[in-house]
Design a protein around this motif. Structure first.
Motif, PDB file in Angstrom:
ATOM      1  N   PRO A 154       0.828  -1.320   0.034  1.00  0.00           N
ATOM      2  CA  PRO A 154       0.092   0.054   0.170  1.00  0.00           C
ATOM      3  C   PRO A 154       0.956   1.108  -0.105  1.00  0.00           C
ATOM      4  CG  PRO A 154       0.082  -0.956   1.952  1.00  0.00           C
ATOM      5  CD  PRO A 154       0.771  -1.923   1.218  1.00  0.00           C
ATOM      6  N   VAL A 155       0.337   2.331  -0.503  1.00  0.00           N
ATOM      7  CA  VAL A 155       0.936   3.467  -0.718  1.00  0.00           C
ATOM      8  C   VAL A 155       1.228   4.180   0.772  1.00  0.00           C
ATOM      9  CG1 VAL A 155       0.707   5.880  -1.247  1.00  0.00           C
ATOM     10  CG2 VAL A 155      -0.024   3.851  -2.839  1.00  0.00           C
ATOM     11  N   LEU A 156       0.325   3.881   1.550  1.00  0.00           N
ATOM     12  CA  LEU A 156       0.227   4.523   3.038  1.00  0.00           C
ATOM     13  C   LEU A 156       0.132   3.337   3.832  1.00  0.00           C
ATOM     14  CD1 LEU A 156      -1.719   7.897   2.271  1.00  0.00           C
ATOM     15  CD2 LEU A 156       0.807   7.694   2.688  1.00  0.00           C
ATOM     16  N   PRO A 157       0.950   2.627   4.274  1.00  0.00           N
ATOM     17  CA  PRO A 157       0.612   1.416   5.040  1.00  0.00           C
ATOM     18  C   PRO A 157       0.023   1.671   6.472  1.00  0.00           C
ATOM     19  CG  PRO A 157       3.055   1.402   4.084  1.00  0.00           C
ATOM     20  CD  PRO A 157       2.409   2.768   3.902  1.00  0.00           C
ATOM     21  N   HIS A 158       0.609   2.771   7.128  1.00  0.00           N
ATOM     22  CA  HIS A 158       0.071   3.068   8.367  1.00  0.00           C
ATOM     23  C   HIS A 158      -1.433   3.711   8.417  1.00  0.00           C
ATOM     24  CE1 HIS A 158       1.323   6.594   6.583  1.00  0.00           C
ATOM     25  NE2 HIS A 158       0.871   7.642   7.707  1.00  0.00           N
ATOM     26  N   LEU A 159      -1.909   3.753   7.282  1.00  0.00           N
ATOM     27  CA  LEU A 159      -3.438   4.216   7.233  1.00  0.00           C
ATOM     28  C   LEU A 159      -4.419   3.161   6.630  1.00  0.00           C
ATOM     29  CD1 LEU A 159      -2.957   8.092   5.924  1.00  0.00           C
ATOM     30  CD2 LEU A 159      -2.932   7.231   8.245  1.00  0.00           C
ATOM     31  N   SER A 160      -3.821   2.213   6.220  1.00  0.00           N
ATOM     32  CA  SER A 160      -4.497   1.251   5.126  1.00  0.00           C
ATOM     33  C   SER A 160      -4.875  -0.174   5.884  1.00  0.00           C
ATOM     34  CB  SER A 160      -3.645   1.037   3.914  1.00  0.00           C
ATOM     35  OG  SER A 160      -3.353   2.354   3.194  1.00  0.00           O
ATOM     36  N   ARG A 161      -5.987  -0.723   5.266  1.00  0.00           N
ATOM     37  CA  ARG A 161      -6.212  -1.720   5.411  1.00  0.00           C
ATOM     38  C   ARG A 161      -5.892  -2.786   4.043  1.00  0.00           C
ATOM     39  NH1 ARG A 161     -10.059  -3.736   9.084  1.00  0.00           N
ATOM     40  NH2 ARG A 161      -9.825  -5.725   8.315  1.00  0.00           N
ATOM     41  N   VAL A 162      -5.263  -3.569   4.055  1.00  0.00           N
ATOM     42  CA  VAL A 162      -4.531  -4.486   2.632  1.00  0.00           C
ATOM     43  C   VAL A 162      -5.539  -5.357   2.579  1.00  0.00           C
ATOM     44  CG1 VAL A 162      -2.705  -5.639   1.789  1.00  0.00           C
ATOM     45  CG2 VAL A 162      -2.411  -3.522   3.193  1.00  0.00           C
ATOM     46  N   VAL A 163      -6.100  -5.503   1.148  1.00  0.00           N
ATOM     47  CA  VAL A 163      -6.957  -6.418   0.504  1.00  0.00           C
ATOM     48  C   VAL A 163      -5.895  -7.203  -0.528  1.00  0.00           C
ATOM     49  CG1 VAL A 163      -9.061  -5.631   1.662  1.00  0.00           C
ATOM     50  CG2 VAL A 163      -8.353  -5.100  -0.711  1.00  0.00           C
ATOM     51  N   THR A 164      -6.233  -8.449  -0.761  1.00  0.00           N
ATOM     52  CA  THR A 164      -5.511  -9.021  -1.912  1.00  0.00           C
ATOM     53  C   THR A 164      -6.147  -9.672  -2.784  1.00  0.00           C
ATOM     54  OG1 THR A 164      -5.449 -11.216  -0.384  1.00  0.00           O
ATOM     55  CG2 THR A 164      -3.572  -9.716  -0.383  1.00  0.00           C
ATOM     56  N   ASP A 165      -7.575  -9.746  -2.644  1.00  0.00           N
ATOM     57  CA  ASP A 165      -8.550 -10.426  -3.585  1.00  0.00           C
ATOM     58  C   ASP A 165      -9.934 -10.061  -3.218  1.00  0.00           C
ATOM     59  OD1 ASP A 165      -8.936 -11.915  -1.373  1.00  0.00           O
ATOM     60  OD2 ASP A 165      -7.797 -13.773  -1.887  1.00  0.00           O
ATOM     61  N   ALA A 166     -10.849 -10.700  -4.011  1.00  0.00           N
ATOM     62  CA  ALA A 166     -12.244 -10.319  -3.786  1.00  0.00           C
ATOM     63  C   ALA A 166     -12.539 -10.688  -2.364  1.00  0.00           C
ATOM     64  CB  ALA A 166     -13.032 -10.945  -4.694  1.00  0.00           C
ATOM     65  N   ALA A 167     -12.478 -11.914  -2.126  1.00  0.00           N
ATOM     66  CA  ALA A 167     -12.740 -12.440  -0.669  1.00  0.00           C
ATOM     67  C   ALA A 167     -12.528 -11.615   0.435  1.00  0.00           C
ATOM     68  CB  ALA A 167     -12.176 -13.927  -0.575  1.00  0.00           C
ATOM     69  N   SER A 168     -10.946 -11.180   0.534  1.00  0.00           N
ATOM     70  CA  SER A 168     -10.752 -10.390   1.483  1.00  0.00           C
ATOM     71  C   SER A 168     -11.394  -9.030   1.503  1.00  0.00           C
ATOM     72  CB  SER A 168      -9.066 -10.268   1.444  1.00  0.00           C
ATOM     73  OG  SER A 168      -8.593  -9.705   0.394  1.00  0.00           O
ATOM     74  N   ALA A 169     -11.391  -8.570   0.274  1.00  0.00           N
ATOM     75  CA  ALA A 169     -12.307  -7.117   0.118  1.00  0.00           C
ATOM     76  C   ALA A 169     -13.394  -7.146   0.612  1.00  0.00           C
ATOM     77  CB  ALA A 169     -12.156  -6.864  -1.399  1.00  0.00           C
ATOM     78  N   GLU A 170     -14.024  -7.964   0.383  1.00  0.00           N
ATOM     79  CA  GLU A 170     -15.705  -8.296   0.889  1.00  0.00           C
ATOM     80  C   GLU A 170     -15.726  -8.366   2.411  1.00  0.00           C
ATOM     81  OE1 GLU A 170     -19.561 -11.081   0.614  1.00  0.00           O
ATOM     82  OE2 GLU A 170     -17.631 -11.643  -0.520  1.00  0.00           O
ATOM     83  N   ALA A 171     -14.613  -9.231   3.072  1.00  0.00           N
ATOM     84  CA  ALA A 171     -14.737  -9.557   4.556  1.00  0.00           C
ATOM     85  C   ALA A 171     -14.368  -8.048   5.075  1.00  0.00           C
ATOM     86  CB  ALA A 171     -13.689 -10.551   4.788  1.00  0.00           C
ATOM     87  N   THR A 172     -13.534  -7.258   4.331  1.00  0.00           N
ATOM     88  CA  THR A 172     -13.036  -6.020   5.313  1.00  0.00           C
ATOM     89  C   THR A 172     -14.120  -5.220   5.238  1.00  0.00           C
ATOM     90  OG1 THR A 172     -10.738  -6.513   4.592  1.00  0.00           O
ATOM     91  CG2 THR A 172     -11.421  -4.144   4.891  1.00  0.00           C
ATOM     92  N   VAL A 173     -14.855  -4.798   3.885  1.00  0.00           N
ATOM     93  CA  VAL A 173     -15.811  -3.854   3.935  1.00  0.00           C
ATOM     94  C   VAL A 173     -17.152  -4.138   4.919  1.00  0.00           C
ATOM     95  CG1 VAL A 173     -17.956  -3.144   2.447  1.00  0.00           C
ATOM     96  CG2 VAL A 173     -15.643  -3.540   1.524  1.00  0.00           C
ATOM     97  N   VAL A 174     -17.435  -5.565   5.112  1.00  0.00           N
ATOM     98  CA  VAL A 174     -18.488  -6.131   6.034  1.00  0.00           C
ATOM     99  C   VAL A 174     -18.043  -5.714   7.559  1.00  0.00           C
ATOM    100  CG1 VAL A 174     -19.374  -8.019   7.224  1.00  0.00           C
ATOM    101  CG2 VAL A 174     -19.261  -7.955   4.668  1.00  0.00           C
ATOM    102  N   GLU A 175     -16.749  -5.726   7.790  1.00  0.00           N
ATOM    103  CA  GLU A 175     -16.142  -5.441   9.109  1.00  0.00           C
ATOM    104  C   GLU A 175     -16.224  -4.072   9.367  1.00  0.00           C
ATOM    105  OE1 GLU A 175     -11.840  -5.654  11.451  1.00  0.00           O
ATOM    106  OE2 GLU A 175     -12.040  -6.874   9.566  1.00  0.00           O
ATOM    107  N   LEU A 176     -15.653  -3.102   8.407  1.00  0.00           N
ATOM    108  CA  LEU A 176     -15.563  -1.693   8.572  1.00  0.00           C
ATOM    109  C   LEU A 176     -17.012  -1.278   8.614  1.00  0.00           C
ATOM    110  CD1 LEU A 176     -13.018  -0.653   6.016  1.00  0.00           C
ATOM    111  CD2 LEU A 176     -12.580  -1.001   8.678  1.00  0.00           C
ATOM    112  N   HIS A 177     -17.892  -1.686   7.886  1.00  0.00           N
ATOM    113  CA  HIS A 177     -19.509  -1.373   7.986  1.00  0.00           C
ATOM    114  C   HIS A 177     -19.657  -1.546   9.577  1.00  0.00           C
ATOM    115  CE1 HIS A 177     -23.807  -2.054   7.773  1.00  0.00           C
ATOM    116  NE2 HIS A 177     -23.756  -1.146   6.959  1.00  0.00           N
TER     117      HIS A 177
END
Length: 480
Positions: A154-177
């Motif tokens: 990530p461009v800004l590691p200290h500010l970022s949640r890193v996702v690598t694929d569709a599954a991790s992206a979906e899980a991250t959105v659900v968690e942040l929501h």
């Protein structure tokens, strides 16, 4: 109470971060004989605005206003009343920034912000939001993303949640929501499948997503996917290129290179290719798509302009007293490696990129694209508070009318956030978040800086109180 007596209103001490309760709220407050500019039509002259219980109770010709006993009066003759302003791109959710910049924003008439990514946990952000709304903390209404969502490296590691694929992206959105994020902020290095998973998941949850256009998708695809706003016009110019497909491959090669010198050369070649292949017909089709899809633009011209046209004089700007002490060195272009490490070719590309991005704005307006005012503050070199007024002027210089620029920070912000029944105009039932100016912003948009008073939640903050807020912000900046 006559306007000349506003300075006598008691205000806060500087001992601690103020609560809104530190400012008296009269049972009723009337601003009389004022010109109302609320962004929904032309100016209304010789009006009176009655405030009660933190809301606007009436907007009526001055001669027809019926006052309750004990109503506090503010004489608005020769003055102009606008809705409270929104800065729709800030980064305040980091240590020390709330203490420093919340008072400074209110002092500049900014009564709401959209925070586009920070370090503070969402639970703490939720607490800040509640404190603002219940009056235990003086600060702007807050919509926040929490962390950025980016891809590997990530461009800004200290500010970022890193996702690598569709599954991790979906899980991250659900968690942040679930944690209370108001929207998802997408960033540069998201993989393509992760980006579209974010689009699908936010749509299912009824949650917006906004941010940069990642390198893996085009601005056209982002608009079709439902990205609600594009920040900094990021990668929009690329999507206007007649060589877009070939340049996408060049961009991929640049991002894949592990050699810094090669990456710099490839970046220059890629950017020159974008700048030299602008296709007006393709641009018009893209802008029509933005308008049709409701894809808003947040140009943040004040931040972009300085990187294109750095001015060493900023190192002596008196407003630096309001920048956190730990951050001030980053505000000195003589010490900023991003600027000092450029050569003549880099500078020429940066200048051309800024000018071409800026030149797209009138064509976007003609196509019906909607704009929001944002600054990227307090990142260098976007002044917290003051910078929004600079941005409004920059938007007018780029082709907006003064009314359109004012709308970008008031009515448009409310519509974007779904708050048009709460804020963004001057009408009965809306929040009493207002700014009283001593000069006409439609005659010169720079007059939004000429603040006589701010009314926040029905509380009147006089010019003396606003100065005390600025002093408090400067003291907090020195501590941080």
């Amino acid at each position: 109470m006559a306007i000349s007596r506003l300075r006598s209103i008691a205000a806060l001490t500087l001992a601690a971060l103020p609560a809104l309760a530190a400012f008296a709220q009269p049972a009723a407050l009337a601003i009389t004989h004022v010109t109302v500019i609320d962004g929904r039509g032309g100016p209304q002259t010789d009006m009176s605005v009655l405030l009660q219980g933190g809301r606007i109770a009436a907007v009526t010709p001055a001669k027809t206003l019926h006052l309750l006993a004990g109503t506090q009066l503010v004489d608005g003759r020769g003055r102009f009343l606008i809705p409270g302003l929104w800065d729709m791109h800030v980064h305040l959710m980091r240590p020390g920034r709330v203490e420093t910049y919340f008072p400074l924003l209110i002092a500049n008439g900014i009564t709401g912000v959209r925070d586009m990514g920070g370090e503070l946990p969402l639970a703490e952000i939720g607490r800040l939001k509640r404190e603002v709304e219940d009056g235990t903390r003086l600060g702007p209404h807050l919509f926040a993303a929490g962390p950025l969502v980016d891809g590997p490296y990530p461009v800004l590691p200290h500010l970022s949640r890193v996702v690598t694929d569709a599954a991790s992206a979906e899980a991250t959105v659900v968690e942040l929501h679930a944690q209370g994020a108001d929207f998802i902020k997408v960033y540069n290095r998201l993989p393509r499948d992760a980006y579209f998973a974010i689009a699908d998941t936010t749509r299912r949850l009824g949650m917006p997503f906004a941010g940069h256009v990642p390198f893996s998708v085009s601005a056209r695809e982002a608009s079709d996917a439902g990205q609600k706003s594009i920040e900094h016009l990021f990668n929009v110019l690329f999507a206007c290129s007649s060589r877009e497909d070939g340049l996408m491959r060049e961009k991929a090669a640049m991002l894949a290179s592990s050699d810094a010198d090669e990456r710099r050369r490839l970046r220059r070649d890629y950017l020159r290719g974008v700048l030299d292949s602008y296709d007006p017909q393709k641009a018009d089709a893209l802008f029509a798509r933005f308008a049709r899809n409701g894809t808003w633009q947040v140009p943040t011209l004040v931040q972009r302009r300085f990187f294109a046209q750095p001015d060493p004089a900023i190192a002596g700007d008196p407003r630096l007293r309001y920048i956190q002490r730990s951050q001030r060195i980053r505000w000195d272009p003589r010490q900023d490696g991003r600027i000092q490490n450029r050569d003549a070719e880099d500078r020429e590309i940066e200048q051309r990129s800024y000018e071409m991005d800026r030149a797209m704005i009138p064509a976007m307006l003609r196509a019906g694209v909607r704009f929001l005012a944002g600054t990227d503050s307090p990142d260098p070199y976007a002044w917290p508070g003051f910078g929004l007024h600079d941005e409004l002027a920059a938007l007018v210089d780029a082709g907006l009318t003064p009314m359109q620029a004012l709308q970008a920070a008031t009515r448009n912000a409310a519509e974007y956030l779904g708050l048009q029944n709460e804020t963004g105009a001057i009408a009965p039932g809306l929040r009493a978040d207002l700014v009283l100016l001593d000069a006409d912003p439609l005659a010169d948009i720079r007059n939004t800086r000429r603040i006589e008073a701010v009314i926040f939640g029905g509380h009147l903050l006089s010019s003396l109180a606003l100065q005390q807020l600025r002093d408090q912000a400067a003291a907090a900046a020195d501590r941080n």
